[in-house]
Design an enzyme around this catalytic site. Sequence first.
Site, short mmCIF file in Angstrom:
data_model
loop_
_atom_site.label_atom_id
_atom_site.label_comp_id
_atom_site.label_asym_id
_atom_site.label_seq_id
_atom_site.Cartn_x
_atom_site.Cartn_y
_atom_site.Cartn_z
N ALA A 98 -5.56 34.04 6.31
CA ALA A 98 -5.17 33.32 7.52
C ALA A 98 -5.35 31.81 7.38
CB ALA A 98 -5.98 33.82 8.72
N LYS A 99 -6.09 31.40 6.35
CA LYS A 99 -6.28 29.97 6.03
C LYS A 99 -6.69 29.15 7.26
CE LYS A 99 -3.14 30.08 2.07
NZ LYS A 99 -2.62 31.47 2.23
N ARG A 100 -7.67 29.64 7.99
CA ARG A 100 -8.12 28.96 9.20
C ARG A 100 -8.98 27.75 8.86
NH1 ARG A 100 -4.12 31.39 11.27
NH2 ARG A 100 -4.46 33.13 12.69
#
Length: 284
Positions: A98-100
């Site tokens: 999700a590369k938050r």
Amino acid sequence: MTTPTPFGARLRRAMDERGPLCVGIDPHASLLADWGLADDIAGLERFAYTTVEALADRVAVFKPQSAFFERFGSRGVAVLEQTVARAREGGALVVMDAKRGDIGSTMAAYAATYLDPASPLFSDALTVSPFLGYGSLRPAVDLARENGCGLFVLALTSNAEGQEVQHAVRADGSTVAATMLGHLKAENAGAEPLGSFGAVVGATLGDLSSYDLAGVNGPLLAPGIGAQGATPADLPGVFGAAVRNVVPSVSRGVLRHGPDADGLRAAAARFAEDVAAALDQAVV
């Protein structure tokens, strides 16, 4: 209260038992079409659940790409919740891609979404972006450590655009990427058999011997195998002494062989065999 087994230890065990292969679950519209599926919720369900059912008992890691589920709105997120639960029930670890990345309470909320066992999206690990400053990730680092989860921090990504940030040189002479690797080394200090805080490092980048990848003492998630051009045979040359900590990620190279479950299994097995052969030949 029982202390959870750290993600790094669970990942090492899974890689030793099943091999290090990570299979991405990326429901591109084009892949749904290749499977003869409509680009709708029914197609999404069939694609994701078939992949999990075919491979959950044999691959070490699944990496669902959240965006391809989110594009269907709340119903797509519901499919993602089921995909994560079914994958973990089947014995595979789940890295949520999700590369938050954010600050303060917002980062804490992202962390709770994926790293709190009470959340329906609870995963074994999460990809995160450190480019608001590594310290902005602290809520995720702390919650991951508390719950036996892991993080994969973007460090040396395979996209060409990443270089303008990751290769930038700081006032102390180190690159941004090297700085991120240094933070991870500190997080994993003393961890055995493997730290829980890893880096995303592209398998397409060539010789990375100028970076202390082995010193990270954590897993290195390596996208780029297959459709992006890297092969398992490239791994020793890219990762050097850290090659045993690499989690090579394959998506389209496996997924395009669906919807037949046997086709998915055969493709995953071929990649796993090629990775094992490359690691056996590596001098570390």
